[in-house]
Design an enzyme around this catalytic site. Structure first.
Site: not given
Length: 288
Positions: A41, A109, A125
């Site tokens: 989130e 990322h 991941d």
């Protein structure tokens, strides 16, 4: 908090009774449990709240306060707790190419390179909010299938130090089990590119800062919350709710208002926040 209580709290948070063996099966179990229990989130980004980069603050948010987070939070936590279980690992940086961005994207990322006891190297991941990929051996052509029946493939695409990276992760599967960036059931789609360069803490801080503040960054321009299901994916992308489970009809509907959003966020994603906080999201601004 010492390592032992911190690890116990983490295992409780992800629903595991004990730490698994530090092998490939154990890595698969930990990553899957993490992503099924700790949501992805970006609510704090959209509220203008600072994103923690200190490991203790990240653990307090994701474990202690039972919140979610984005990649730099998830994978910092995963890295620390895997190390406590005996998995040697380090963080890497990646360029997200999912959704075919028009330009070469920055390093916004992060993921993990895990070295098992037998010397085998794998990528892990727990922080890619758009899809879910199980851990993969760091081998050209390695494939894995996730519970939503999507296939994932790792390809070596360049020499170390070349752009966009040495390795490329690809996905082939239902677009419904993505955060809206997936487009095809039939074609391999790029997810992100990376190399194995050493990453300093300052590099992680810079990537997190860009991803949470830059006007062009995805997290600054949309509201996203998602959770992996054992056989699917559930997400809130702005005012759209989607739930997909393999072999079942997809559910997709508009989110009516802040009360509906709060209910879905708590019931489907696992994040319980006060209504007044959610009412401040730009999601409810005129024209959003």
């Amino acid at each position: 908090m010492s390592v032992r209580p911190a690890l116990a709290a983490y295992l409780d948070r992800i629903g595991l009774a004990a730490a698994p063996a530090p092998d490939a099966a154990g890595l698969l179990a930990v990553q899957a449990a993490h992503r099924q229990h700790i949501p992805f989130e970006n609510i704090d980004v959209r509220l203008g709240a600072p994103i923690p980069t200190d490991p203790g603050a990240i653990a307090d948010k994701l474990v202690g306060r039972r919140r979610g987070g984005f990649c730099f939070e998830h994978n910092r936590l995963l890295s620390d707790r895997l190390a406590a279980m005996g998995f040697a690992n380090r963080l890497l940086l990646a360029r997200v190419t999912f959704g075919d961005p028009p330009d070469l994207p920055p390093l916004t990322h992060c993921l993990l390179l895990v070295t098992l006891a037998d010397g085998a190297r794998m990528i892990a991941d727990a922080g890619f909010g758009g899809t879910y990929c199980p851990p993969l051996p760091l081998v050209d052509g390695a494939e894995a299938t996730s519970g939503d029946l999507a296939r994932h493939r790792l390809r070596r695409i360049g020499a170390p130090g070349t752009l966009p990276g040495e390795w490329l992760l690809e996905r082939l599967g239902p677009p419904e089990t993505t955060d809206g960036r997936g487009r095809s059931h039939a074609d391999w789609e790029q997810q992100y590119a990376f190399d194995l360069a050493e990453v300093a803490p300052a590099d992680l801080m810079m990537g997190s800062h860009f991803a949470s503040t830059h006007p062009s960054a995805r997290h600054v321009n949309c509201h996203v919350a998602s959770r992996v299901l054992p056989d699917g994916f559930v997400s809130l992308l702005d005012r759209q709710f989607t739930r997909y489970r393999a072999g079942q009809p997809m559910e997709r509907r508009a989110v009516d208002d802040v009360d509906d959003y709060r209910d879905l966020l708590a019931r489907e994603i696992g994040i319980d926040l006060p209504r007044d906080a959610l009412a401040r999201l730009p999601l409810w601004s005129a024209g959003t």
